[in-house]
Scaffold this motif. Structure first.
Motif, short mmCIF file in Angstrom:
data_model
loop_
_atom_site.label_atom_id
_atom_site.label_comp_id
_atom_site.label_asym_id
_atom_site.label_seq_id
_atom_site.Cartn_x
_atom_site.Cartn_y
_atom_site.Cartn_z
N ALA A 113 0.83 -1.21 0.00
CA ALA A 113 0.00 0.00 0.00
C ALA A 113 0.86 1.26 0.00
O ALA A 113 0.53 2.25 -0.65
CB ALA A 113 -0.93 0.00 1.21
N GLU A 114 1.98 1.22 0.72
CA GLU A 114 2.88 2.37 0.77
C GLU A 114 3.57 2.58 -0.57
O GLU A 114 3.80 3.72 -0.98
CB GLU A 114 3.91 2.17 1.88
N ARG A 115 3.89 1.50 -1.26
CA ARG A 115 4.52 1.63 -2.58
C ARG A 115 3.58 2.35 -3.55
O ARG A 115 3.99 3.27 -4.26
CB ARG A 115 4.86 0.24 -3.15
N LYS A 116 2.33 1.92 -3.57
CA LYS A 116 1.37 2.53 -4.49
C LYS A 116 1.12 4.00 -4.14
O LYS A 116 0.99 4.85 -5.02
CB LYS A 116 0.05 1.76 -4.44
N ALA A 117 1.05 4.28 -2.84
CA ALA A 117 0.76 5.64 -2.40
C ALA A 117 1.92 6.59 -2.73
O ALA A 117 1.72 7.68 -3.27
CB ALA A 117 0.47 5.67 -0.91
N THR A 118 3.15 6.16 -2.42
CA THR A 118 4.30 7.05 -2.62
C THR A 118 4.63 7.23 -4.10
O THR A 118 5.20 8.27 -4.48
CB THR A 118 5.53 6.50 -1.88
N LEU A 119 4.29 6.26 -4.95
CA LEU A 119 4.54 6.40 -6.39
C LEU A 119 3.75 7.58 -6.96
O LEU A 119 4.20 8.24 -7.91
CB LEU A 119 4.18 5.11 -7.11
N LYS A 120 2.59 7.86 -6.39
CA LYS A 120 1.75 8.95 -6.88
C LYS A 120 2.35 10.32 -6.57
O LYS A 120 1.91 11.32 -7.14
CB LYS A 120 0.36 8.86 -6.24
N ILE A 122 5.33 11.45 -7.25
CA ILE A 122 6.34 11.91 -8.21
C ILE A 122 5.83 13.05 -9.10
O ILE A 122 6.50 14.07 -9.23
CB ILE A 122 6.86 10.73 -9.04
N PRO A 123 4.64 12.91 -9.73
CA PRO A 123 4.17 14.04 -10.56
C PRO A 123 3.96 15.31 -9.76
O PRO A 123 4.28 16.41 -10.23
CB PRO A 123 2.84 13.52 -11.13
N TYR A 124 3.46 15.19 -8.52
CA TYR A 124 3.23 16.36 -7.69
C TYR A 124 4.55 17.03 -7.31
O TYR A 124 4.65 18.27 -7.27
CB TYR A 124 2.45 15.99 -6.44
N ALA A 125 5.57 16.23 -7.04
CA ALA A 125 6.88 16.79 -6.71
C ALA A 125 7.45 17.58 -7.89
O ALA A 125 8.01 18.67 -7.71
CB ALA A 125 7.84 15.67 -6.30
N PHE A 126 7.27 17.04 -9.09
CA PHE A 126 7.76 17.72 -10.29
C PHE A 126 7.00 19.04 -10.51
O PHE A 126 7.61 20.08 -10.80
CB PHE A 126 7.58 16.80 -11.50
N ILE A 127 5.69 19.01 -10.37
CA ILE A 127 4.88 20.21 -10.56
C ILE A 127 5.22 21.27 -9.52
O ILE A 127 5.34 22.47 -9.84
CB ILE A 127 3.38 19.86 -10.50
N LEU A 128 5.39 20.85 -8.27
CA LEU A 128 5.73 21.81 -7.21
C LEU A 128 7.11 22.42 -7.43
O LEU A 128 7.33 23.59 -7.12
CB LEU A 128 5.65 21.13 -5.84
N PHE A 129 8.05 21.63 -7.94
CA PHE A 129 9.37 22.18 -8.22
C PHE A 129 9.27 23.27 -9.29
O PHE A 129 9.87 24.34 -9.14
CB PHE A 129 10.31 21.07 -8.68
#
Length: 290
Positions: A113-120, A122-129
């Motif tokens: 469950a943590e793998r699936k949650a944390t994979l999501k 990545i796009p938000y980190a890129f957008i926030l950067f």
């Protein structure tokens, strides 16, 4: 073998493989950076100086031109700027791959469950950067440059801006804000793993505000308006991070409760199976004795 129990050598080998993948994608992105560097440099130099109006109002010579002259004090300055911009573009283009490889490296130590949650994330980190970089360029950079120009005028100093210093100064301002805007993703990631409790963020809010204000003071020009302009977005970002952390921590508690329930059920099942196996063994012993 359980991926959580990989020996150190295999962890190092896995890390090496991830780093090679990042390096390959970075080299590919660097070609795109070389192609995009020239139009980006021209755009920043001629079309997008946020402080150009200030010069036009205070310098009659610039009323005749929309350009701000940037000077090369060394023969290698244009090449240095070109390579810096190409490198920066390549880094931005490669950042999703770097984030994914980082996730892939730590994923074996996480639950499904943590793998699936944390994979999501990545796009938000890129957008926030990107949002942080744009904030630094369109909000922070103009204020800093206007302050510097005003100070030069008051001191009677003629500004002669070198292109290398100009872009180096720009990168030093915008890149830290790209990293600061990762705060919501970092807090969500840590709270989702149960490392960060949002109650701590609420408890130490005033200290966090002080640290953020100090960061704004260190980055912004030395005047109160600039401090406020930079501090308010950072405070909002922190409050948003608290909300995000609460959501992540609730999901962690829910998944942890589910995990403990499953472990308890598995333990009970093992106890029942052990009891039945013991009972069968005793029955077989009784049959052998008879």
């Amino acid at each position: 073998m359980d991926p959580k129990e990989l020996p150190v050598i295999e962890h190092i080998e896995e890390l090496r493989k991830r780093l090679i993948i990042c390096a390959v994608f970075f080299v590919i992105a660097l070609f795109a950076g070389f192609y995009l560097a020239e139009p980006i440099i021209k755009y920043i130099q001629y079309d997008a100086e946020p402080f150009i109006e200030h010069f036009k109002q205070n310098n009659e010579q610039l009323d005749q031109s929309n350009e701000l002259t940037l000077n090369a004090f060394k023969v290698t300055d244009p090449l240095t700027v070109y390579l810096e911009v190409a490198f920066f573009v390549a880094l931005i283009l490669t950042s999703p791959v770097i984030l994914y490889q980082l996730w892939a490296f730590v994923a074996p130590g996480l639950y499904e469950a943590e793998r699936k949650a944390t994979l999501k994330y990545i796009p938000y980190a890129f957008i926030l950067f990107l949002a942080g970089v744009l904030f630094g360029y369109f909000i922070l950079f103009p204020n800093v440059m206007n302050f510097m120009m005003n100070l030069s005028e008051r001191l009677g100093i003629q500004q002669v801006i070198g292109i290398n210093e100009y872009f180096s100064f720009l990168f030093k301002l915008v890149i830290p804000f790209g990293l600061l805007f990762q705060l919501p993703v970092i807090t969500l990631f840590l709270s989702r793993l149960g490392v960060l409790n949002p109650k701590w963020m609420v408890k130490f809010r005033k200290y966090s505000y002080f640290v953020l204000f100090v960061i704004a003071v260190l980055i912004a020009p030395p005047d109160l308006v600039s401090y406020i302009i930079l501090s308010i977005p950072l405070f909002i970002l922190y409050e948003f991070s608290i909300v995000i952390a609460k959501i992540g921590y609730r999901k962690f508690e829910k998944s942890e409760e589910q995990r403990l329930k499953e472990e308890k059920e598995a333990e009970q099942k093992q106890q029942v199976e052990a009891a039945l196996a013991e009972q069968r063994r005793q029955i077989e012993q009784m049959k052998e004795q008879n």
